[in-house]
Design an enzyme around this catalytic site. Structure first.
Site, PDB file in Angstrom:
ATOM      1  N   HIS A  80      -0.796   6.653   2.216  1.00  0.00           N
ATOM      2  CA  HIS A  80      -0.892   5.986   3.174  1.00  0.00           C
ATOM      3  C   HIS A  80      -0.847   6.645   4.450  1.00  0.00           C
ATOM      4  CE1 HIS A  80      -0.155   1.821   4.694  1.00  0.00           C
ATOM      5  NE2 HIS A  80       0.803   2.221   5.477  1.00  0.00           N
TER       6      HIS A  80
ATOM      7  N   CYS B  72       0.777  -1.190  -0.011  1.00  0.00           N
ATOM      8  CA  CYS B  72      -0.020   0.050  -0.036  1.00  0.00           C
ATOM      9  C   CYS B  72       0.995   1.290  -0.056  1.00  0.00           C
ATOM     10  CB  CYS B  72      -0.766   0.161   1.258  1.00  0.00           C
ATOM     11  SG  CYS B  72      -2.200  -1.233   1.249  1.00  0.00           S
TER      12      CYS B  72
END
Length: 501
Positions: free
Chosen positions: A133, A77
């Site tokens: 993120h 991610c």
């Protein structure tokens, strides 16, 4: 002459004129939709025929073009989002892991991110949900809110858990996010992703003071843990689930120079295997995919009814792929097709044809320069990706330059749409994989040691990075998962501010 005919005529009659100049006057807005941990288990992508995704399928059929060979710049991610939002590969920024915040990376912290680029050039930028993120920070949770004019916590809660499953075997650890799933009380309209999509839908009733907008929306499911309302589990009776076929020896031909194996079955796979819960896990993932699709339907309907329907570019993307027992693995990471390939649907009103599946090879890192060109802005010379605006105008054209995906330091994979070549410079001292998707789409047979494919490997190796930026420092405040503790007064003031927005 209607809008579509006008643009089509321009495409064919102005070959010497840059596409950016042709589109500059259109005043496009941007709807930028990220879906966390979504693989190709979407109806219009065909990754699993059991997937029930009527809203994504309808949007692709009526409005969008499916980019069938789209890939992520990294298979985790943080690094993939850092790469696509800065326009720079991890090999240039050193952001290889989730523990590294691009704002603390010496080679990334001063880059102008995608929303900042548009925000600094006349666009009103706003977001909710996961786009960057998240990292703990001494000043509070860093969610990339600094990159937008508005960043809203839309709220939402799953409610009480009604039932849950969590495969457990003594001595086996899942690692990472909890490998667990179950039904929650809901109701669906009050859950996090639904509330986020409803907030975004409501923004389409605004005027933005006459400015074009860049609206970023982050959907959190199907990220683990897989807890969604019962209605989505009910779509998939357990006894009707067709389990992903297992190939227990699939890792045996991925070896180091001395013949020793590089990989072994993952902890989540072993938990599902030893508890007999493969079907249960795959059902839970499908339920979360259908939940995400349901939430997005609210946003799609609002866009179609809004005054922005005919001049808003829509990009719908998953941040990386996800394994569901393939390669004896549940999760992201690594560099196989199931990790690297992502769902990607694009609609540029008047330009992209609907109900078309484009086979051109693109990367999420290419979104940055593509959006710039489509909106007639000056190129960002820092971008590593290349604009695929021409491909959107002509989806059948040849577009198969090998594209890069990275996992950790010096481990890279390249695909040209037919072959996938992977080189492990950091993990396994130069070990290699090669797969021919024309005959082996699930990548069961590693051809790297077959001399017949030497020329293919040499051709693809030329696209490997020549620079490998060392790991950037870990974010110093990653332990601050929620940021500093706030007083009741501070929380109350934040809620009041959000409501006012």
């Amino acid at each position: 002459m209607n809008r579509r005919s006008f643009l089509s005529t321009m495409m064919v009659s102005s070959a010497g004129v840059a596409l950016a100049q042709q589109l500059k006057s259109k005043g496009y807005n941007i709807l930028f939709i990220a879906i966390d941990d979504l693989n190709d288990w979407v109806g219009c992508l065909g990754g699993n025929p059991q997937a029930i995704t009527p809203n994504l399928d309808r949007y692709a059929r009526e409005h969008g073009m499916v980019m069938n060979k789209a890939y992520c710049p990294a298979t985790v991610c943080g690094p993939t989002r850092s790469a696509l939002l800065t326009g720079k590969h991890a090999t240039h920024t050193g952001v290889y892991g989730n523990g590294q915040n691009l704002r603390h990376a010496p080679k990334a912290k001063d880059l102008e991110t995608l929303p900042e680029y548009f925000g600094n050039r006349g666009y009103h930028t706003l977001s909710s949900g996961k786009i960057f993120h998240k990292h703990g920070d001494k000043d509070g949770l860093d969610e990339g809110q600094w990159a937008f004019h508005e960043h809203i916590h839309a709220g939402g809660s799953n409610g009480k858990t009604l039932w849950e499953e969590k495969p457990e075997v003594e001595g086996i650890k899942a690692g990472g996010s909890p490998f667990a799933w179950g039904a929650v009380e809901g109701p669906t309209e009050k859950t996090k992703d639904y509330v986020t999509c409803k907030w975004a839908a409501d923004q389409l009733e605004r005027d933005f003071d006459g400015k074009p907008f860049f609206l970023a929306v982050g959907v959190s499911k199907p990220h683990l843990a897989w807890y969604v309302p019962q209605e989505f589990f009910d779509l998939y009776p357990l006894d009707k689930i067709e389990q992903v076929p297992l190939k227990y020896d699939d890792l045996d031909d991925i070896v180091r120079a001395d013949g020793s194996p590089i990989f072994k079955p993952g902890g989540r796979f072993l938990l599902a295997e030893k508890t007999g819960m493969h079907k249960n896990a795959q059902r839970a993932y499908l339920a979360c995919v259908s939940y995400a699709d349901h939430c997005l339907g609210v946003l799609f309907d609002a866009l179609a009814k809004s005054k922005y329907a005919d001049n808003t570019i829509v990009m719908i993307w998953g941040d990386h792929g996800w394994h569901l027992s393939e390669k004896s693995h549940y999760g992201k990471t690594e560099l196989w097709e199931e990790s690297c390939r992502v769902p990607f649907i694009v609609n540029v009103p008047g330009l992209t044809p609907a109900n078309v599946k484009c086979e051109g090879v693109v990367n999420l890192i290419d979104m940055y320069p593509t959006l710039i060109e489509l909106c007639g802005l000056s190129p960002n010379k820092e971008n590593d990706g290349r604009s695929f605006a021409k491909l959107l105008a002509n989806p059948s054209m040849g577009w198969n330059e090998p594209t890069l995906t990275t996992y950790q330091y010096k481990n890279h994979s390249l695909t040209d749409g037919r072959y996938r070549y992977t080189w492990y410079g950091g993990k396994a001292d130069g070990a290699e994989e090669l797969y021919d998707h024309s005959t082996d789409p699930m990548e069961h047979t590693n051809l790297a040691s077959n001399p017949e494919y030497k020329e293919v490997i040499e051709r693809l190796k030329k696209y490997l990075p020549t620079h490998h930026e060392p790991d950037s420092p870990k974010n110093p405040d990653n332990d601050l998962k929620k940021g500093p503790k706030k007083s009741k007064e501070e929380k109350r003031a934040e809620r009041k501010k959000q409501k006012a927005s």
